[in-house]
Design an enzyme around this catalytic site. Structure first.
Site, short mmCIF file in Angstrom:
data_model
loop_
_atom_site.label_atom_id
_atom_site.label_comp_id
_atom_site.label_asym_id
_atom_site.label_seq_id
_atom_site.Cartn_x
_atom_site.Cartn_y
_atom_site.Cartn_z
N ALA A 216 19.43 60.07 -43.51
CA ALA A 216 18.64 59.38 -42.48
C ALA A 216 17.47 58.68 -43.14
O ALA A 216 16.95 59.15 -44.15
CB ALA A 216 18.15 60.36 -41.42
N GLY A 217 17.08 57.54 -42.60
CA GLY A 217 15.96 56.78 -43.14
C GLY A 217 15.20 56.09 -42.04
O GLY A 217 15.46 56.31 -40.84
N GLY A 218 14.26 55.24 -42.43
CA GLY A 218 13.43 54.57 -41.45
C GLY A 218 14.17 53.60 -40.58
O GLY A 218 13.77 53.32 -39.45
N MET A 219 15.30 53.03 -41.06
CA MET A 219 16.03 52.03 -40.30
C MET A 219 17.20 52.62 -39.52
O MET A 219 17.68 51.98 -38.58
CB MET A 219 16.54 50.94 -41.24
CG MET A 219 15.45 50.16 -41.95
SD MET A 219 14.32 49.35 -40.79
CE MET A 219 15.44 48.24 -39.97
N GLY A 220 17.68 53.79 -39.91
CA GLY A 220 18.83 54.33 -39.21
C GLY A 220 19.35 55.60 -39.83
O GLY A 220 18.71 56.20 -40.70
N VAL B 252 22.96 57.60 -41.42
CA VAL B 252 24.31 57.47 -41.94
C VAL B 252 25.08 58.74 -41.59
O VAL B 252 24.65 59.85 -41.94
CB VAL B 252 24.33 57.25 -43.46
CG1 VAL B 252 25.76 57.08 -43.96
CG2 VAL B 252 23.50 56.02 -43.82
N LYS C 124 26.97 53.79 -40.66
CA LYS C 124 25.53 53.55 -40.63
C LYS C 124 25.15 52.97 -39.27
O LYS C 124 25.66 51.91 -38.89
CB LYS C 124 25.14 52.59 -41.75
CG LYS C 124 23.64 52.32 -41.87
CD LYS C 124 23.37 51.44 -43.08
CE LYS C 124 21.88 51.18 -43.28
NZ LYS C 124 21.63 50.34 -44.47
N ASP D 165 17.68 45.85 -54.40
CA ASP D 165 17.27 47.26 -54.40
C ASP D 165 18.22 48.12 -55.22
O ASP D 165 18.60 49.22 -54.79
CB ASP D 165 17.18 47.78 -52.96
CG ASP D 165 16.31 49.03 -52.84
OD1 ASP D 165 15.45 49.25 -53.73
OD2 ASP D 165 16.48 49.79 -51.87
#
Length: 534
Positions: A32-36, A38, A52, A146
């Site tokens: 999990a991250g700031g945008m969504g 997985v 995602k 990235d």
């Protein structure tokens, strides 16, 4: 038949997670991250996919939705054995999503931390595979932006580059917008920091840094806060000590401060391929790289984890899932009053960074068996955070995204990083939890110590300490050796929160912040699903 006591499993879905996305039934969480988030999913043909999905609160915003559309479009066009295949997507859905083949295996960062640098033909295969992946992206006039060790998976068939979330087409105005710095500190090219035009050769700089890291186990521009790393990238030479002689010329060229002096990704690929087979000059680079990987990429076995086990962990009295999520999401820097696990002689400040959806955590506190924990009022304990920083240090929990059976605890300042890789949690010979792993250190010459005061276990209402005193040391060294460690926490519950803290906070002007990971003795797994484990 898999052994349920030891087989890795995907992390369990949270109460608010969907049970399916598009045509895919969800099996568990990957990351999990700031945008969504997985998720692991099952396709109609029985295959495993990585799904995602955007965070719901961002789905109505134009930029996150456009980002998903760009990522899905690029993933659908790129063809490389070192890029996952896009299986399906719906970027016009209420919550945009995309699905790729699931890629088993550790990240390059996890592999290097636990097993050390890549050597010989494995290093050449990694360098060639990632150069081919970049070349495939660049063929569509796009820039990844990235490339870093956390975005490279070491799959059984070869290295795989993932996450096109911030990729852009060359010439896109976002690539040159004044004041924007997009990427990961220490892995970005000088032009990404300086606001100059980004080209495909910006990715080649990141490729050179990544190959150097894979070969030496050290980040070529060191660790530290973003401004320190930016200065080093812009004004100092990378640390390439220990890089094999044969690959040094192409890596050095890739790390040139001037983009025009760097090779293209295809040129880098041909240079590396020539180190493996000097007699060949292949026309079909895809076939050549596939054959190279099939021949020399061996010993990288990894399987698909089992679906998450359905958990029945009750919430504390008077709590609700919504309240728990709110408490976790509203933590601020002011909450970081606690500490972390092992003191270091080097105490100069810095920030090693962390995930983009970082929460800030609190004090682990002192106390013996049975003492009340901050979570006893029905909310999450203050320790239940995966990352935190206080301006002098940062601490982070990194769960293995593809194998929840181990996780890494790390803390950093501008000179060094100390990390403990927990590889096993199980019931001991007596009631409680037994943990084991490896302790490592990288940075300036120094020795760090981990002892019993660095850890405790809590279930949100009580606290359990390790059974006896212990002390393990680690120091920065050229070899791949990491110090083995293990300890037992008597009386610890079958599911709980393993917390690490600064055992001597008065030594530091700003004690290192506390962070924690959930553990499950039944499945021998770790996670950061705090609302479910305490």
């Amino acid at each position: 038949m898999p052994n349920s006591a030891t087989s890795p499993r995907f992390a369990a879905l949270s109460d608010g997670d969907p049970r399916s996305v598009g045509p895919f039934k969800l099996l568990g969480r990957i990351a999990a991250g700031g945008m969504g988030t997985v998720f692991a999913g099952r396709s109609a043909d029985g295959g495993t996919v990585a799904v995602k999905a955007a965070r719901e609160e961002l789905a109505s915003q134009p930029e996150p939705r456009a980002r998903f559309a760009r990522e899905a479009d690029l993933a659908s066009r790129v063809r490389s054995p070192c890029v996952p295949v896009l299986r399906d997507s719906d970027t016009a859905a209420a919550v945009p999503w995309l699905a790729t083949d699931y890629v088993p295996g550790p990240t390059l960062q996890q592999y290097v931390r636990t097993r050390g640098p890549l050597r010989g033909e494995h290093l050449l295969a990694l360098a060639a595979g990632l150069a081919h992946a970049l070349s495939a992206v660049h063929a569509h006039e796009a820039v990844h932006r990235d490339l870093k060790p956390g975005n490279v998976l070491l799959a059984p068939h070869g290295p795989v580059m993932v996450d096109f979330g911030i990729a852009r087409e060359v010439g896109d105005s976002d690539l040159t917008r004044t004041g924007d710095v997009v990427g990961t500190s220490g892995w970005m090219s000088p032009e990404q920091y300086g606001g100059r035009e980004l080209t495909e050769r910006s990715d080649v700089f990141s490729w050179g840094a990544l190959v150097a890291y894979a070969a030496t186990g050290r980040e070529p521009f060191g660790t530290g806060p973003a401004n320190v790393l930016a200065y080093r990238v812009l004004h100092t030479a990378p640390d390439l000590a220990g890089l094999p002689d044969e690959i040094t010329p192409v890596v050095t060229a890739a790390l040139s401060p001037e983009p025009s002096q760097r090779p293209t990704a295809e040129q880098a690929l041909r240079a590396v391929y020539g180190l493996w087979d000097a007699s060949a000059d292949p026309r079909d680079l895809t076939a050549a790289v596939s054959a190279m990987l099939a021949t020399i990429w061996t010993g990288m076995e990894a399987g698909v984890p089992e679906p998450a086990r359905r958990r029945r962990w009750p919430l504390a009295a008077g709590a609700s899932a919504g309240v728990l999520v709110l408490l976790a999401a509203t933590a601020t820097v002011a909450d970081v009053t606690g500490a972390a696990p092992w003191p270091s002689v080097v105490t100069a400040g810095g920030n090693g960074g962390g995930p983009d959806d970082r929460n800030n955590g609190g004090n682990g506190g002192d106390g013996g068996n049975g003492e009340t924990s901050p979570g006893s009022d029905g909310g999450l304990p203050e320790e239940a955070v995966a990352s935190a920083e206080n301006g002098a240090h940062s601490a982070e929990v990194e769960i293995d995204e593809y194998d929840g059976a181990h996780f890494t605890l790390s803390y950093s300042d501008q000179f060094s990083t100390t990390y403990a890789v927990f590889t096993w949690v199980q019931e001991g010979p007596e009631e409680g939890a037994t943990l084991s792993g490896q302790l490592g250190y990288s940075g300036m010459p120094n020795t760090v110590t981990m002892n019993q005061d660095a850890f405790y276990v809590t279930d949100g209402t009580q606290q359990w300490e390790p059974a006896e005193e212990f002390e393990y040391d680690a120091e920065a060294k050229e070899s791949e050796t990491m110090e083995e460690f293990g300890f037992h926490v008597p009386g610890a519950p079958k599911q709980g929160l393993l917390v690490y803290r600064d055992p001597d906070p008065v030594q530091e002007e700003k004690p290192i912040p506390s962070v924690a990971a959930c553990y499950d003795l039944e499945g021998s797994t770790f996670s950061t699903d705090y609302e479910e484990c305490v």
